[in-house]
Design a protein around this motif. Structure first.
Motif, PDB file in Angstrom:
ATOM      1  N   GLU A 126      -3.099  49.544  30.146  1.00 52.68           N
ATOM      2  CA  GLU A 126      -3.381  49.273  31.563  1.00 52.68           C
ATOM      3  C   GLU A 126      -2.501  50.118  32.477  1.00 52.68           C
ATOM      4  OE1 GLU A 126      -3.112  45.468  34.650  1.00 52.68           O
ATOM      5  OE2 GLU A 126      -3.132  45.120  32.485  1.00 52.68           O
ATOM      6  N   VAL A 127      -1.191  50.227  32.161  1.00 53.12           N
ATOM      7  CA  VAL A 127      -0.291  50.970  33.042  1.00 53.12           C
ATOM      8  C   VAL A 127      -0.560  52.474  32.967  1.00 53.12           C
ATOM      9  CG1 VAL A 127       1.670  51.293  31.438  1.00 53.12           C
ATOM     10  CG2 VAL A 127       2.082  51.102  33.906  1.00 53.12           C
ATOM     11  N   PHE A 128      -0.914  52.982  31.782  1.00 56.36           N
ATOM     12  CA  PHE A 128      -1.226  54.414  31.676  1.00 56.36           C
ATOM     13  C   PHE A 128      -2.549  54.738  32.362  1.00 56.36           C
ATOM     14  CE2 PHE A 128       1.710  54.536  27.843  1.00 56.36           C
ATOM     15  CZ  PHE A 128       2.691  55.262  28.505  1.00 56.36           C
ATOM     16  N   LYS A 129      -3.483  53.786  32.325  1.00 54.55           N
ATOM     17  CA  LYS A 129      -4.728  53.983  33.068  1.00 54.55           C
ATOM     18  C   LYS A 129      -4.445  53.991  34.567  1.00 54.55           C
ATOM     19  CE  LYS A 129      -9.389  52.093  33.709  1.00 54.55           C
ATOM     20  NZ  LYS A 129     -10.342  51.001  33.346  1.00 54.55           N
ATOM     21  N   TYR A 130      -3.546  53.117  34.998  1.00 60.01           N
ATOM     22  CA  TYR A 130      -3.142  53.045  36.405  1.00 60.01           C
ATOM     23  C   TYR A 130      -2.520  54.367  36.853  1.00 60.01           C
ATOM     24  CZ  TYR A 130      -0.602  51.167  40.495  1.00 60.01           C
ATOM     25  OH  TYR A 130      -0.105  50.929  41.758  1.00 60.01           O
ATOM     26  N   LEU A 131      -1.725  54.980  35.950  1.00 65.07           N
ATOM     27  CA  LEU A 131      -1.096  56.264  36.247  1.00 65.07           C
ATOM     28  C   LEU A 131      -2.028  57.443  35.994  1.00 65.07           C
ATOM     29  CD1 LEU A 131       2.433  55.618  34.694  1.00 65.07           C
ATOM     30  CD2 LEU A 131       1.913  55.876  37.117  1.00 65.07           C
ATOM     31  N   ASP A 132      -3.189  57.150  35.377  1.00 69.17           N
ATOM     32  CA  ASP A 132      -4.173  58.190  35.058  1.00 69.17           C
ATOM     33  C   ASP A 132      -3.546  59.289  34.199  1.00 69.17           C
ATOM     34  OD1 ASP A 132      -6.559  59.548  34.954  1.00 69.17           O
ATOM     35  OD2 ASP A 132      -6.335  60.505  36.914  1.00 69.17           O
ATOM     36  N   VAL A 133      -2.888  58.871  33.119  1.00 71.64           N
ATOM     37  CA  VAL A 133      -2.234  59.827  32.230  1.00 71.64           C
ATOM     38  C   VAL A 133      -2.562  59.463  30.781  1.00 71.64           C
ATOM     39  CG1 VAL A 133      -0.092  58.504  32.082  1.00 71.64           C
ATOM     40  CG2 VAL A 133      -0.050  60.956  31.661  1.00 71.64           C
ATOM     41  N   SER A 134      -2.722  60.477  29.960  1.00 68.42           N
ATOM     42  CA  SER A 134      -3.024  60.277  28.538  1.00 68.42           C
ATOM     43  C   SER A 134      -1.759  60.517  27.713  1.00 68.42           C
ATOM     44  CB  SER A 134      -4.126  61.249  28.098  1.00 68.42           C
ATOM     45  OG  SER A 134      -4.375  61.122  26.713  1.00 68.42           O
ATOM     46  N   VAL A 135      -1.387  59.532  26.901  1.00 70.19           N
ATOM     47  CA  VAL A 135      -0.205  59.628  26.049  1.00 70.19           C
ATOM     48  C   VAL A 135      -0.592  59.227  24.633  1.00 70.19           C
ATOM     49  CG1 VAL A 135       2.102  58.712  25.592  1.00 70.19           C
ATOM     50  CG2 VAL A 135       1.394  59.151  27.944  1.00 70.19           C
ATOM     51  N   ASN A 136      -0.203  60.043  23.656  1.00 71.62           N
ATOM     52  CA  ASN A 136      -0.453  59.731  22.251  1.00 71.62           C
ATOM     53  C   ASN A 136       0.487  58.605  21.822  1.00 71.62           C
ATOM     54  OD1 ASN A 136      -0.757  59.608  19.475  1.00 71.62           O
ATOM     55  ND2 ASN A 136      -0.800  61.824  19.190  1.00 71.62           N
ATOM     56  N   MET A 137      -0.063  57.416  21.608  1.00 71.03           N
ATOM     57  CA  MET A 137       0.751  56.241  21.304  1.00 71.03           C
ATOM     58  C   MET A 137       1.219  56.203  19.859  1.00 71.03           C
ATOM     59  SD  MET A 137       0.926  54.744  24.228  1.00 71.03           S
ATOM     60  CE  MET A 137       1.434  53.045  23.939  1.00 71.03           C
ATOM     61  N   ASP A 138       0.709  57.110  19.025  1.00 73.45           N
ATOM     62  CA  ASP A 138       1.022  57.081  17.596  1.00 73.45           C
ATOM     63  C   ASP A 138       2.056  58.109  17.188  1.00 73.45           C
ATOM     64  OD1 ASP A 138      -0.803  54.993  17.012  1.00 73.45           O
ATOM     65  OD2 ASP A 138      -2.465  56.435  17.052  1.00 73.45           O
ATOM     66  N   THR A 139       2.665  58.812  18.162  1.00 76.50           N
ATOM     67  CA  THR A 139       3.652  59.823  17.827  1.00 76.50           C
ATOM     68  C   THR A 139       5.007  59.445  18.410  1.00 76.50           C
ATOM     69  OG1 THR A 139       4.094  62.206  17.847  1.00 76.50           O
ATOM     70  CG2 THR A 139       3.287  61.251  19.884  1.00 76.50           C
ATOM     71  N   GLU A 140       6.072  60.007  17.827  1.00 76.87           N
ATOM     72  CA  GLU A 140       7.407  59.761  18.361  1.00 76.87           C
ATOM     73  C   GLU A 140       7.543  60.430  19.721  1.00 76.87           C
ATOM     74  OE1 GLU A 140       9.850  61.405  15.317  1.00 76.87           O
ATOM     75  OE2 GLU A 140       9.876  59.576  14.123  1.00 76.87           O
ATOM     76  N   VAL A 141       8.301  59.803  20.611  1.00 74.33           N
ATOM     77  CA  VAL A 141       8.439  60.308  21.979  1.00 74.33           C
ATOM     78  C   VAL A 141       9.023  61.721  22.002  1.00 74.33           C
ATOM     79  CG1 VAL A 141       9.801  59.990  24.095  1.00 74.33           C
ATOM     80  CG2 VAL A 141       8.517  58.087  23.138  1.00 74.33           C
ATOM     81  N   LYS A 142       9.914  62.036  21.061  1.00 72.74           N
ATOM     82  CA  LYS A 142      10.536  63.362  21.051  1.00 72.74           C
ATOM     83  C   LYS A 142       9.518  64.485  20.838  1.00 72.74           C
ATOM     84  CE  LYS A 142      11.775  63.204  16.116  1.00 72.74           C
ATOM     85  NZ  LYS A 142      12.904  63.172  15.160  1.00 72.74           N
ATOM     86  N   LYS A 143       8.335  64.145  20.317  1.00 72.23           N
ATOM     87  CA  LYS A 143       7.308  65.148  20.094  1.00 72.23           C
ATOM     88  C   LYS A 143       6.393  65.328  21.302  1.00 72.23           C
ATOM     89  CE  LYS A 143       7.292  64.363  15.083  1.00 72.23           C
ATOM     90  NZ  LYS A 143       6.496  63.917  13.909  1.00 72.23           N
ATOM     91  N   LEU A 144       6.578  64.497  22.317  1.00 73.36           N
ATOM     92  CA  LEU A 144       5.791  64.619  23.538  1.00 73.36           C
ATOM     93  C   LEU A 144       6.458  65.602  24.491  1.00 73.36           C
ATOM     94  CD1 LEU A 144       5.038  60.828  24.174  1.00 73.36           C
ATOM     95  CD2 LEU A 144       3.535  62.511  23.093  1.00 73.36           C
ATOM     96  N   SER A 145       5.700  66.123  25.431  1.00 77.37           N
ATOM     97  CA  SER A 145       6.268  67.029  26.433  1.00 77.37           C
ATOM     98  C   SER A 145       7.200  66.256  27.355  1.00 77.37           C
ATOM     99  CB  SER A 145       5.153  67.675  27.257  1.00 77.37           C
ATOM    100  OG  SER A 145       4.530  66.719  28.098  1.00 77.37           O
ATOM    101  N   THR A 146       8.086  66.989  28.021  1.00 74.50           N
ATOM    102  CA  THR A 146       9.005  66.349  28.969  1.00 74.50           C
ATOM    103  C   THR A 146       8.232  65.630  30.063  1.00 74.50           C
ATOM    104  OG1 THR A 146      10.657  68.061  28.529  1.00 74.50           O
ATOM    105  CG2 THR A 146      10.940  66.762  30.534  1.00 74.50           C
TER     106      THR A 146
END
Length: 507
Positions: A126-146
């Protein structure tokens, strides 16, 4: 206290050898967006850390909702309805996004010791939809972009029952598109009576989103401006005490026809696919695109931080194989990464140690002894030229403000005297005066013949500095624009649709 959510009076705070704040006042009303601005080291973050329980004040009072308070921890502040998004990312890099969102405030099934994962996942979606952003929930945060990590920080704050939200440089890693989304969220929060303290070095953002701007200089409140009745020049004058004639230094030389660096069909995990471009001697080549476009990932492939799966890297027309950042430096390629805490600095070491660690081989004699005199001279040279605010060169770098830490990182790579300099968000967290100085240094380096690749989420910075602009989308080069053809419209058109109408694509 009528109609005032927050009143801070006479706040004073000292650290060893530094008076960080002196008799500072700040008031915020319900549903008000207040900008808090000033140069690096002016005391903005310190004031907010006092409010949220990170630091204890030496003198003064904090009144919240009509009651005098003194929070001992950020948790106490959160329970009271005050949440802060720190300038430095506070995620746990080895955990996944869901774990970070609910760390320390996990939800449990009714009358059960077991986590209510379903509800937590629903709230996260719900909060990511509110922010209109796509985040891979199955990966470690360190592998995501800044930028994605920044959005997780924002999401964490929004999941709380917040009455006052403090945003310390929340857009420093966001593109214009993501910033526009965030501002929509801020306006919606404001409509619900939630107050926001917005700290930023981006003047256009402050004038876009705030109602008032409070200015700190050298740890003191030097006044405030009603945003709609003020100008950027007035704000700059309050912040630095003088005018800054231009943010972008006029170039004195044109790029050479000589190609210094080239990549051909470069590909690699996870976001780079068949990327090709060339950089000429004395040229500033901008890399533009949205979050996930592959700009930082391309840079990391070039310096060997990630192994490429295909493609060539050429220096002065000759193929080179770069398998590590150390080899990149040996070839004259320097990379300033976007995350200074994780990738650039050793926070427990001194400014001198951090600034010169990239050139120890140059400073070391045959007996393995570092020339300390030369090391001190180089350190002092860059402290002066970049106007780094500190007590002395032996100060522990973690005690510097975020912006001054960033200046040390820039100096660290300038000290290597590179042939190709890759700058990834070089002015992130830097105030307007320091930004002007960094822009001057970049322009002078290009005029001296250094080839520069500039990655920036600020379109104004890309347009103000670049000779050509490479626009990337989903790991591919969509178009390369000459300076005369590069506008916000042509860049955003290519970033969204994969083409820039009427502009010829060149390599």
């Amino acid at each position: 206290m009528e109609n005032k959510t927050l009143v801070m009076k006479g706040i004073t705070k000292s650290f060893p050898g530094v008076l960080a704040l002196h008799d500072v006042d700040l008031e915020v009303k319900p549903g008000e967006v207040v900008g808090l601005m000033g140069e690096n080291g002016s005391g903005k973050s310190t004031l907010m850390k006092i409010l949220t329980g990170v630091y204890r004040l030496d003198s003064g009072t904090v009144t919240w909702g009509g009651k005098q308070v003194s929070f001992a921890t950020t948790r106490q502040a959160q329970v009271a309805g005050i949440s802060i998004i720190f300038q430095e990312l506070n995620n746990c890099p080895n955990l996944k996004p869901l774990d970070n969102l609910f760390l320390g405030r996990e939800l449990y099934r009714k009358n059960s010791p077991f986590l209510d994962l379903k509800t937590m996942q629903e709230k996260a979606a719900e909060v990511f939809k509110y922010l209109d952003v796509s985040v891979n929930m199955d990966t470690e945060v360190k592998k995501l972009s800044t930028a994605q990590q920044q959005m997780i920080e924002i999401a964490k704050a929004l999941l709380m029952n917040v009455n006052l939200l403090i945003m310390d440089e929340p857009t420093s890693s966001l593109s214009d598109r993501e910033t526009t989304k965030l501002f929509g969220v801020i306006r919606e929060l404001k409509s619900r009576g939630i107050s926001v303290i917005f700290i930023s070095h981006k003047l256009d953002e402050a004038f876009d989103i705030t109602d008032r701007i409070v200015v700190l200089r050298d740890g003191e409140n030097v006044g405030e401006l009603v945003t709609k009745d003020s100008s950027q020049d007035q704000l700059i004058m309050k912040m630095v005490g003088r005018e800054i004639s231009t943010l972008y230094t006029k170039r004195t030389a044109k790029p050479s026809d000589e190609v210094v660096f080239e990549v051909k069909n470069l590909s690699g995990p996870p976001y780079v696919d068949d990327v090709s471009f060339a950089v000429h001697k004395g040229e500033i080549l901008g890399l533009a695109g949205l979050i996930g476009a592959g700009r930082t990932e391309t840079a990391r492939l070039i310096i060997g931080a990630v192994k490429k799966t295909k493609g060539e890297v050429l220096l002065n027309g000759k193929p080179v194989e770069i398998r590590s950042p150390e080899e990149a430096v040996a070839h004259g390629i320097a990379y300033l990464p976007e995350d200074r805490k994780v990738q650039s600095l050793v926070l427990k070491m001194t400014v001198r140690d951090n600034l010169t660690m990239s050139i120890h081989k140059v400073l070391t004699n045959w007996f393995g002894i570092i020339n300390r005199t030369q090391e001190r001279e180089i350190t002092d040279k860059y402290i002066k030229s970049l106007d780094i605010k500190l007590t002395n060169r032996e100060q522990i770098i973690s005690n510097l403000s975020g912006g001054n830490q960033q200046k040390v990182v820039i100096a660290k790579w300038l000290a290597t005297v590179p042939k190709l300099l890759i700058l990834d968000e070089p002015t992130r967290g830097i105030d307007v005066h320091a930004k002007s100085e960094v822009h001057r240094i970049i322009a002078e380096l290009a005029d001296s013949g250094v080839a520069i690749v500039l990655i920036s989420s600020e379109l104004a910075e890309i347009l103000g500095l670049s000779d050509r602009v490479v626009v990337m989308q989903e790991g591919k080069v969509r178009t390369i624009l000459d300076r005369k053809d590069a506008t916000q419209e042509t860049i955003m058109s290519a970033a969204f649709s994969g083409s820039a109408n009427g502009v010829k694509e060149t390599a």
